[in-house]
Every structure is written in C-alpha cells, then in structure tokens.
Write a protein that holds these residues in place. Structure first.
Motif, PDB file in Angstrom:
ATOM      1  N   THR A 313       0.945  -1.218  -0.099  1.00 15.52           N
ATOM      2  CA  THR A 313       0.117   0.090   0.040  1.00 15.52           C
ATOM      3  C   THR A 313       0.880   1.456   0.066  1.00 15.52           C
ATOM      4  O   THR A 313       1.979   1.238  -0.117  1.00 15.52           O
ATOM      5  CB  THR A 313      -0.980   0.157   1.115  1.00 15.52           C
ATOM      6  OG1 THR A 313      -0.152   0.376   2.286  1.00 15.52           O
ATOM      7  CG2 THR A 313      -1.763  -1.024   1.485  1.00 15.52           C
ATOM      8  N   TYR A 314       0.177   2.423  -0.004  1.00 18.40           N
ATOM      9  CA  TYR A 314       1.116   3.482   0.173  1.00 18.40           C
ATOM     10  C   TYR A 314       0.970   4.282   1.351  1.00 18.40           C
ATOM     11  O   TYR A 314       0.808   5.583   1.755  1.00 18.40           O
ATOM     12  CB  TYR A 314       0.915   4.644  -0.856  1.00 18.40           C
ATOM     13  CG  TYR A 314      -0.488   4.963  -1.574  1.00 18.40           C
ATOM     14  CD1 TYR A 314      -1.221   5.266  -0.683  1.00 18.40           C
ATOM     15  CD2 TYR A 314      -0.565   4.922  -3.020  1.00 18.40           C
ATOM     16  CE1 TYR A 314      -2.558   5.809  -1.314  1.00 18.40           C
ATOM     17  CE2 TYR A 314      -1.940   5.242  -3.459  1.00 18.40           C
ATOM     18  CZ  TYR A 314      -2.905   5.636  -2.680  1.00 18.40           C
ATOM     19  OH  TYR A 314      -3.986   5.821  -3.146  1.00 18.40           O
ATOM     20  N   PHE A 315       0.657   3.544   2.706  1.00 23.49           N
ATOM     21  CA  PHE A 315       0.446   3.874   3.947  1.00 23.49           C
ATOM     22  C   PHE A 315       1.600   3.285   4.928  1.00 23.49           C
ATOM     23  O   PHE A 315       1.836   2.319   4.860  1.00 23.49           O
ATOM     24  CB  PHE A 315      -0.851   3.380   4.424  1.00 23.49           C
ATOM     25  CG  PHE A 315      -2.040   3.839   3.702  1.00 23.49           C
ATOM     26  CD1 PHE A 315      -2.534   5.175   3.550  1.00 23.49           C
ATOM     27  CD2 PHE A 315      -2.745   2.975   2.789  1.00 23.49           C
ATOM     28  CE1 PHE A 315      -3.445   5.851   3.060  1.00 23.49           C
ATOM     29  CE2 PHE A 315      -3.863   3.373   2.317  1.00 23.49           C
ATOM     30  CZ  PHE A 315      -4.148   4.637   2.114  1.00 23.49           C
ATOM     31  N   GLN A 316       2.006   4.130   5.874  1.00 23.76           N
ATOM     32  CA  GLN A 316       2.932   3.814   6.970  1.00 23.76           C
ATOM     33  C   GLN A 316       2.374   4.052   8.384  1.00 23.76           C
ATOM     34  O   GLN A 316       1.929   5.265   8.397  1.00 23.76           O
ATOM     35  CB  GLN A 316       4.180   4.467   6.567  1.00 23.76           C
ATOM     36  CG  GLN A 316       5.239   4.462   7.604  1.00 23.76           C
ATOM     37  CD  GLN A 316       5.818   3.025   7.743  1.00 23.76           C
ATOM     38  OE1 GLN A 316       6.217   2.432   6.576  1.00 23.76           O
ATOM     39  NE2 GLN A 316       5.753   2.051   8.709  1.00 23.76           N
ATOM     40  N   LEU A 317       2.461   3.051   9.175  1.00 22.06           N
ATOM     41  CA  LEU A 317       2.221   3.285  10.320  1.00 22.06           C
ATOM     42  C   LEU A 317       3.453   3.751  11.402  1.00 22.06           C
ATOM     43  O   LEU A 317       4.461   3.324  11.176  1.00 22.06           O
ATOM     44  CB  LEU A 317       1.563   1.879  11.111  1.00 22.06           C
ATOM     45  CG  LEU A 317       0.523   1.408  10.260  1.00 22.06           C
ATOM     46  CD1 LEU A 317       0.122  -0.035  11.141  1.00 22.06           C
ATOM     47  CD2 LEU A 317      -0.712   2.087  10.480  1.00 22.06           C
ATOM     48  N   LEU A 318       3.021   4.793  12.212  1.00 24.92           N
ATOM     49  CA  LEU A 318       3.877   5.125  13.211  1.00 24.92           C
ATOM     50  C   LEU A 318       3.464   4.890  14.552  1.00 24.92           C
ATOM     51  O   LEU A 318       2.214   5.473  14.797  1.00 24.92           O
ATOM     52  CB  LEU A 318       4.405   6.709  12.702  1.00 24.92           C
ATOM     53  CG  LEU A 318       4.836   6.865  11.309  1.00 24.92           C
ATOM     54  CD1 LEU A 318       5.201   8.569  11.225  1.00 24.92           C
ATOM     55  CD2 LEU A 318       6.023   6.234  11.071  1.00 24.92           C
ATOM     56  N   ASP A 319       4.235   4.568  15.274  1.00 22.83           N
ATOM     57  CA  ASP A 319       3.870   4.026  16.819  1.00 22.83           C
ATOM     58  C   ASP A 319       4.475   5.338  17.785  1.00 22.83           C
ATOM     59  O   ASP A 319       5.568   5.802  17.634  1.00 22.83           O
ATOM     60  CB  ASP A 319       4.612   2.717  17.098  1.00 22.83           C
ATOM     61  CG  ASP A 319       4.409   2.585  18.496  1.00 22.83           C
ATOM     62  OD1 ASP A 319       4.012   3.161  19.474  1.00 22.83           O
ATOM     63  OD2 ASP A 319       4.286   1.297  18.809  1.00 22.83           O
ATOM     64  N   TYR A 320       3.623   5.997  18.416  1.00 19.58           N
ATOM     65  CA  TYR A 320       4.242   7.122  18.950  1.00 19.58           C
ATOM     66  C   TYR A 320       4.029   6.626  20.428  1.00 19.58           C
ATOM     67  O   TYR A 320       3.898   7.883  21.266  1.00 19.58           O
ATOM     68  CB  TYR A 320       3.027   8.301  18.842  1.00 19.58           C
ATOM     69  CG  TYR A 320       1.628   7.998  19.312  1.00 19.58           C
ATOM     70  CD1 TYR A 320       1.202   8.290  20.706  1.00 19.58           C
ATOM     71  CD2 TYR A 320       0.482   7.544  18.294  1.00 19.58           C
ATOM     72  CE1 TYR A 320      -0.354   7.943  21.131  1.00 19.58           C
ATOM     73  CE2 TYR A 320      -0.669   7.499  18.962  1.00 19.58           C
ATOM     74  CZ  TYR A 320      -0.980   7.721  20.115  1.00 19.58           C
ATOM     75  OH  TYR A 320      -2.447   7.342  20.593  1.00 19.58           O
ATOM     76  N   SER A 321       3.886   5.534  21.095  1.00 18.81           N
ATOM     77  CA  SER A 321       3.919   5.214  22.482  1.00 18.81           C
ATOM     78  C   SER A 321       5.107   5.838  23.063  1.00 18.81           C
ATOM     79  O   SER A 321       5.059   6.036  24.413  1.00 18.81           O
ATOM     80  CB  SER A 321       3.937   3.820  22.601  1.00 18.81           C
ATOM     81  OG  SER A 321       5.033   3.028  21.819  1.00 18.81           O
ATOM     82  N   ALA A 322       5.961   6.419  22.430  1.00 15.78           N
ATOM     83  CA  ALA A 322       7.201   6.712  23.085  1.00 15.78           C
ATOM     84  C   ALA A 322       7.064   8.487  23.537  1.00 15.78           C
ATOM     85  O   ALA A 322       7.994   9.073  24.011  1.00 15.78           O
ATOM     86  CB  ALA A 322       8.856   6.485  22.572  1.00 15.78           C
ATOM     87  N   PHE A 361       0.193   7.263   8.145  1.00 14.97           N
ATOM     88  CA  PHE A 361       0.347   8.349   7.158  1.00 14.97           C
ATOM     89  C   PHE A 361       0.519   7.880   5.952  1.00 14.97           C
ATOM     90  O   PHE A 361       0.956   6.838   5.530  1.00 14.97           O
ATOM     91  CB  PHE A 361       1.892   9.045   7.800  1.00 14.97           C
ATOM     92  CG  PHE A 361       1.820   9.752   9.008  1.00 14.97           C
ATOM     93  CD1 PHE A 361       1.638  11.163   9.014  1.00 14.97           C
ATOM     94  CD2 PHE A 361       1.922   8.875   9.962  1.00 14.97           C
ATOM     95  CE1 PHE A 361       1.572  11.532  10.149  1.00 14.97           C
ATOM     96  CE2 PHE A 361       1.765   9.424  11.505  1.00 14.97           C
ATOM     97  CZ  PHE A 361       1.683  11.038  11.641  1.00 14.97           C
ATOM     98  N   CYS A 362      -0.044   8.658   5.019  1.00 10.51           N
ATOM     99  CA  CYS A 362      -0.111   8.376   3.484  1.00 10.51           C
ATOM    100  C   CYS A 362       1.258   8.878   2.679  1.00 10.51           C
ATOM    101  O   CYS A 362       1.614  10.335   2.957  1.00 10.51           O
ATOM    102  CB  CYS A 362      -1.140   8.936   2.773  1.00 10.51           C
ATOM    103  SG  CYS A 362      -1.241   8.733   0.952  1.00 10.51           S
ATOM    104  N   PHE A 363       2.061   8.149   2.437  1.00 14.11           N
ATOM    105  CA  PHE A 363       3.163   8.697   1.427  1.00 14.11           C
ATOM    106  C   PHE A 363       2.914   8.626   0.012  1.00 14.11           C
ATOM    107  O   PHE A 363       4.062   8.967  -0.732  1.00 14.11           O
ATOM    108  CB  PHE A 363       4.414   7.910   1.904  1.00 14.11           C
ATOM    109  CG  PHE A 363       4.430   6.487   1.742  1.00 14.11           C
ATOM    110  CD1 PHE A 363       4.692   5.815   0.530  1.00 14.11           C
ATOM    111  CD2 PHE A 363       4.063   5.624   2.690  1.00 14.11           C
ATOM    112  CE1 PHE A 363       4.830   4.560   0.241  1.00 14.11           C
ATOM    113  CE2 PHE A 363       4.071   4.002   2.562  1.00 14.11           C
ATOM    114  CZ  PHE A 363       4.395   3.668   1.287  1.00 14.11           C
ATOM    115  N   ALA A 364       1.932   8.753  -0.382  1.00 19.86           N
ATOM    116  CA  ALA A 364       1.607   8.949  -2.039  1.00 19.86           C
ATOM    117  C   ALA A 364       1.612  10.339  -2.055  1.00 19.86           C
ATOM    118  O   ALA A 364       0.571  11.064  -2.665  1.00 19.86           O
ATOM    119  CB  ALA A 364       0.374   8.155  -2.484  1.00 19.86           C
ATOM    120  N   LYS A 365       2.820  11.106  -1.936  1.00 24.06           N
ATOM    121  CA  LYS A 365       2.590  12.734  -1.980  1.00 24.06           C
ATOM    122  C   LYS A 365       4.192  12.880  -2.707  1.00 24.06           C
ATOM    123  O   LYS A 365       4.945  12.015  -2.771  1.00 24.06           O
ATOM    124  CB  LYS A 365       2.921  13.097  -0.443  1.00 24.06           C
ATOM    125  CG  LYS A 365       1.708  12.675   0.390  1.00 24.06           C
ATOM    126  CD  LYS A 365       0.407  13.105  -0.365  1.00 24.06           C
ATOM    127  CE  LYS A 365      -0.888  12.615   0.552  1.00 24.06           C
ATOM    128  NZ  LYS A 365      -1.998  12.900  -0.009  1.00 24.06           N
TER     129      LYS A 365
END
Length: 380
Positions: A313-322, A361-365
C-alpha cells in the motif's frame, strides 16, 4: 416524520473529519489516501482523445470490451490465471462499488461475513445494508498476522463470505502464499464466497510479489477480486475500478451492477484500455512507491516515532507510544491544530475500544510534501 436508520451507528467518517480539519488549519494532509501529484499526462491525453473520438455515450453494461480484454491479458501475464473478458470481468465505479455489488449479490438477512480488523471502512456498512452480520477477526500489532485457528473457529453454517484485503489498508501488510493456502483449505468443500480487495496489488515492496486469490485454483473458483485503476494510475477522482470472478459468480454480480450504476464513464475506460498496452505503466509502480516510502522513513529515522517499514500500500504506520499516552484520535486532531499535520488514527478501523498508539500516514505525495511533513514529525 421519523424513520429508523438502516445504519444507526454510522456517522461522519474519520476521513471527512480529518480532511475538514486539514483544510481549516492549512495542514499538510497525509491522512486520506490520495496522491497530491497528477497522473501521467499521456493518460490524460488519451481521455481527451477518447472524448474527441466519440466515446461519449453509454459504455456496455459490463464495460468497454477493449478494457476488459486488456485486464484479462494483464492477469494472464502477471498471474498466469485467466479471466474471460466477456463473462468474468466487469468495470466498476471504483473498487468500492465492486465490493458493494459483490456483497449485495450474495449476502442476505442472517448471513455472516468475516472481516479482518483493522479493516477498511466500506465493508461493514454494505454488509449491514443487506441484513448480514459482520464477524470481526482482530489482527494484533505490531505484526498484524492472521491467526487461522481463530478464523476456523469463526466459521459456521451461517458464514456466507470472507473478505480479505491484500496488501492491507490501513496496516500495510500482505497475505503470504501460506496465508492463502490456509484460506483455501478452510473454505474448501463449503459454499463460502471470498471477496478479495486487491486495490494495492501493484504496490508491494522489498522484492515481495503480490499473491492474488486467482493464483490458487479452488480459491479462484469461489472468489471475487476487486481492483482499482485510481490507486494504480494516481487518479482516485476518476473512480474507475473493476471486478473479476468466475462466470457463475459474475452473473449474479452483474444483476446488481446493472441497476446500481449500469455502466461507467466511457472515455476513461477507452483511455485506460489504450494505456494498459504498455505494462511498464503498472510494473514500475513498486519501485516508484518504495522510493517514496524509503525517503519518508529515512527523513524521520531520528524522530521519536517507531515504525516497521510498510510491506505494501502507500500507507505507513507510526507508533507514538514513546511520545505520549493520549488516545490516537485526540492526538491526530491535536497534530492538525498545533502542528498542521494530518494523519489517520488506527483505532477507527476497529469495532471496539482499542488504542495501539499508532497513526497512519499516506506517503503517496511529492517529495517536497514528504520533506515538509518529516520536518514537522521530527519536532513532535
């Protein structure tokens, strides 16, 4: 006069909410999945040419035959799997309409449909509108792999359909050959229909190959494949997709399709048929988007977000738990207002209260958009 809603639990989607906020706060929009760059100018020129060549009236109900033939050829080349252009392929108003028609053609009151969560948001409403019941199988992070024993336990005499999505939006995972062999074994000698959402089939990374259900004979015999030209050729606003299935399934699909939209925009179909004559237009897509994924991740590698590179896909997951323990919906809204950066909270794709501390986040940009977004991410 009051009428009970057929979708009482459905409100404004998170995509509408985040897009509205992005516009209100002039934010960089990495929320909804659409490119911020134009399609190939040659494809646009082909649409214009088709309009000037008389393709301005109704297309055949099942779709422009040249386009159906081009799709059939693509499946022969990529998967060594044949779909007959006359009986097995229908052009649709995007993959969403294909999904809706497949569900409407077969799901009735009392039927159960298994989906995997986090799931794209169009499946459950279509099931509900047709009187069906959604059975959710939760995929747990951080790897989001399917536990096929759980799926087996969910199957019963009421199971009408299983919906899969590979590569999977929103989590960027892909189904392996082993996964599909497991699905094939579980559905063998049953009347269960498989609906395979494969809209990101050409966006797979790191040397992996897309495993379509059509590669597995018993699965293919019971499956619909929904696909999207919008995702493939950077023109989501055109809303052109297609559906493939064996004739017995497609006959029922077309009964719904013909009274749902009947046919799809004709000049775009003719243009896409001509454009597909050059396979490089879709074969180059994995490399094109992997460069964007890698650029985005390299730019944010020193941030406080944690990540596993998306597999498709053109999506990326980012974990913000820190970074914070606040809920993902609250954080997503706050980042738009305070940082002018729009994303999608992962929790909205579940059917229960859950917070994995993850944003999508979508990185198709464009590279410039990704660089400006990364500058913000690195300050969070």
């Amino acid at each position: 006069m009051q009428h009970p809603s057929k979708l009482p639990r459905i409100g404004t989607t998170i995509f509408t909410v985040m897009n509205h906020l992005a516009k209100k706060y002039d934010a960089i929009n990495l929320s909804q999945g659409f490119p911020d760059f134009d399609p190939d100018s040659r494809l646009i020129d082909l649409v214009t040419k088709a309009m000037h060549s008389g393709y301005n009236q109704y297309a055949p109900m099942a779709g422009n035959m040249e386009l159906r033939e081009a799709i059939a050829k693509k499946y022969d080349v990529l998967y060594q799997s044949s779909y007959h252009p006359e009986t097995d392929i229908t052009i649709t108003a995007g993959a969403t309409q294909a999904i809706f028609c497949a569900i409407s053609a077969f799901v009735k009151s009392g039927d159960e449909v298994i989906i995997f969560r986090p799931a794209y948001d169009c499946y459950e409403p279509a099931i509900a509108l047709n009187g069906g019941k959604t059975i959710s199988v939760t995929l747990d992070g951080p790897d989001y792999q399917v536990n096929w024993n759980t799926v087996k336990e969910a199957i019963n005499d009421h199971t009408k359909m299983i919906i899969i999505n590979t590569p999977q939006n929103p989590i960027g995972t892909i189904f392996s050959e082993k996964d599909l062999l497991q699905l094939q074994a579980l559905t063998k000698d049953t009347n269960i229909i498989v609906l395979s959402d494969e809209v990101y089939e050409h966006i797979v990374f790191d040397g992996e190959t897309h495993k379509s259900v059509c590669l597995f004979p018993d699965l293919k015999a019971r499956s619909f494949v929904a696909a999207s030209f919008g995702k493939t050729f950077h023109n989501t606003g055109w809303k052109v997709g297609y559906c493939c299935a064996p004739k017995a399934l497609m006959d029922e699909f077309r009964k719904v399709h013909q009274f749902n939209v009947f046919c799809i925009n004709h000049p775009t179909q003719k243009a896409l048929a001509d454009y597909l004559n050059e396979p490089d237009h879709y074969l180059e897509l994995p490399g094109f988007y992997q460069k964007k994924r890698d650029l985005f991740l390299d730019l944010i590698k020193t941030s406080r977000f944690r990540f596993t590179p998306s597999k498709g896909t053109y999506f990326q997951l980012l974990d913000y738990s820190a970074i914070t323990d606040e809920g993902d919906v609250d954080l997503a809204k706050r980042l738009v207002k305070e940082k002018q950066l729009a994303s999608i909270p992962l929790s909205v794709f579940y059917n229960k209260e859950i917070n994995n501390n993850v944003l999508r986040f979508c990185f198709a940009k464009t590279d410039d958009t990704l660089k400006r977004a990364a500058d913000i991410i690195n300050t969070i």
